[in-house]
Design a protein around this motif. Structure first.
Motif, PDB file in Angstrom:
ATOM      1  N   LYS A  18      -3.734  -8.119   3.264  1.00  0.00           N
ATOM      2  CA  LYS A  18      -2.498  -7.413   3.558  1.00  0.00           C
ATOM      3  C   LYS A  18      -2.639  -6.329   4.618  1.00  0.00           C
ATOM      4  CE  LYS A  18       0.400  -8.051  -0.492  1.00  0.00           C
ATOM      5  NZ  LYS A  18       1.295  -7.360  -1.447  1.00  0.00           N
ATOM      6  N   ARG A 196       4.249  -7.621   7.025  1.00  0.00           N
ATOM      7  CA  ARG A 196       4.690  -6.957   5.786  1.00  0.00           C
ATOM      8  C   ARG A 196       4.227  -5.517   5.750  1.00  0.00           C
ATOM      9  NH1 ARG A 196       3.790 -11.384   0.878  1.00  0.00           N
ATOM     10  NH2 ARG A 196       5.240 -12.983   1.690  1.00  0.00           N
ATOM     11  N   TRP A 197       2.967  -5.292   6.131  1.00  0.00           N
ATOM     12  CA  TRP A 197       2.465  -3.911   6.200  1.00  0.00           C
ATOM     13  C   TRP A 197       3.230  -3.132   7.258  1.00  0.00           C
ATOM     14  CZ3 TRP A 197       0.598  -1.002  10.182  1.00  0.00           C
ATOM     15  CH2 TRP A 197       0.042   0.230   9.844  1.00  0.00           C
ATOM     16  N   TRP A 199       6.278  -3.387   8.236  1.00  0.00           N
ATOM     17  CA  TRP A 199       7.587  -2.950   7.746  1.00  0.00           C
ATOM     18  C   TRP A 199       7.433  -1.918   6.627  1.00  0.00           C
ATOM     19  CZ3 TRP A 199      12.422  -2.559   8.993  1.00  0.00           C
ATOM     20  CH2 TRP A 199      13.377  -2.283   8.004  1.00  0.00           C
ATOM     21  N   ASP A 200       6.574  -2.221   5.654  1.00  0.00           N
ATOM     22  CA  ASP A 200       6.434  -1.363   4.474  1.00  0.00           C
ATOM     23  C   ASP A 200       5.906   0.022   4.826  1.00  0.00           C
ATOM     24  OD1 ASP A 200       6.362  -0.876   1.586  1.00  0.00           O
ATOM     25  OD2 ASP A 200       4.186  -0.957   1.782  1.00  0.00           O
TER      26      ASP A 200
END
Length: 388
Positions: A18, A196-197, A199-200
């Motif tokens: 991730k 994903r990272w 955005w998060d």
């Protein structure tokens, strides 16, 4: 197939997928050839539990007290620098998980979230970690801020007179590496390959500042610039006399973190420490030194009984926690485990991991025939090579 995480190793594998490479290596890596990093983990395997049967273990209780704090088990979350880059406001997520599990959370000086943000999570007190900075005025201001938000336990790190040589960070361009490859590994391409990272954390996890230091480094706009400032602030002239000065400034519990010899443990006690943490900084400072767990018995024997002894480095399960307590620790601290868990699954990951630690500790106690932490003693483990 998605991996259902059970062990710390499981969370580590998910976190590796991730996180951008430079961030995973920052958490996962150690100094030089990472000999001590590996030794911290491996040396636990040489501590052999002594199984005891036919005892009444129908009611096992893992609760205890660490440095004046009631805990559901002899464990605290260790400070992790830049933790908030691993997941969205990760220190807040970890604090919530620690509160739910009934264990202390320790906020790093170089956290992304500030003291004030963490204090707003709940009324449950947390611990705070600090370095001796060159600017003593900044030190006293930060201490005042910590006290104002309810911190009563200070974890003071003493093994960072200079920063260890961490090859992975240099290769990735976040600790002096300036080559094109390092820039690629820690730059936009690395971010884009982990959407994903991105955005998060990258988009919705702002601000990416060191919350506790923002007022002192107003020109900094990213963690790397803060790291550079902190690196310049580390004071190589610090001695135990400075710790005595700190003891005068801080009226709460004082824990000295980074002690690896009996002599330094005794010196910490004389300087006014309420507790010491046997630690080699997770193998991130001087490579080749002894593992923390191997030095624990000597430290416990050397310091007065009135001084609590904790340890960190290599703890990867509730069984390891049991082993450490059997060798004399009042409790353990875990850093990488919660960092992996929050990167992998956020607050839910940290909560599940802490639940597993508590369950594993309870099982180890039951199978060794004891029902309380106070009953865990040295005769419940053997070292490899001992007569068993």
């Amino acid at each position: 197939m998605n991996l259902v995480p059970v062990s710390v190793g499981d969370y580590r594998r998910i976190a590796e997928r991730k996180l951008p490479r430079f961030l995973f290596d920052y958490v996962d890596g150690g100094a030089y050839g990472e000999v001590t990093l590996a030794r911290n983990v491996a040396d636990f395997a040489g501590i052999v539990p002594r199984q005891r049967v036919m005892r009444d273990v129908s009611s096992v209780e893992t609760s205890t007290r660490l440095a004046g704090t009631d805990c559901a088990m002899p464990l605290a979350l260790a400070p992790v620098g830049m933790g908030g880059m691993l997941a969205r406001r990760a220190e807040i997520q970890a604090k919530r998980a620690a509160d739910a599990a009934g264990v202390p959370f320790t906020l790093s000086t170089v956290s992304i979230c500030s003291l004030e943000e963490i204090a707003a999570v709940s009324d449950r007190p947390f611990w705070f970690q600090l370095y001796m900075l060159r600017d003593r005025g900044v030190v006293t201001e930060i201490l005042d801020r910590a006290w104002a938000v309810g911190v009563r336990t200070l974890v003071f790190t003493v093994d960072l007179a200079v920063v260890g040589e961490r090859y992975r960070d240099i290769r990735n361009g976040i600790a002096g590496g300036t080559g094109r490859w390092g820039q690629l590994r820690s730059g936009p391409l690395s971010y884009l390959s982990h959407p994903r990272w991105l955005w998060d954390v990258g988009v919705t996890g702002k601000p990416h500042t060191f919350g506790n230091l923002a007022a002192y480094v107003p020109a900094a706009t990213n963690p790397t610039q803060y790291r550079e400032w902190v690196g310049r602030q580390f004071d190589a002239s610090v001695t135990w006399e400075d710790i005595a000065w700190l003891r005068q400034q801080w009226k709460g519990q004082l824990i000295i973190k980074g002690v690896l010899s009996p002599e330094d443990g005794i010196a910490a006690a004389r300087a006014g420490a309420d507790a010491v943490i046997v630690s080699n900084h997770g193998g991130r400072q001087l490579d080749g030194v002894a593992s923390s767990i191997s030095m624990l018995p000597q430290l416990r024997e050397a310091v007065p009984d009135t001084v609590s002894v904790l340890m960190d480095g290599g703890v990867r399960s509730g069984l390891d926690m049991f082993r450490a307590v059997a060798l004399g620790a009042d409790g353990v601290m875990i850093g990488r485990p919660w960092a992996y868990a929050v990167a992998a699954r956020g607050e839910a990951g940290v909560s599940a991991m802490l639940t597993a630690f508590a369950r594993e500790m309870s099982v180890a106690m039951a199978l060794c025939g004891v029902t309380s932490v106070a009953d865990i003693s040295r005769d419940l483990v053997a070292l490899e090579g001992d007569n068993r």
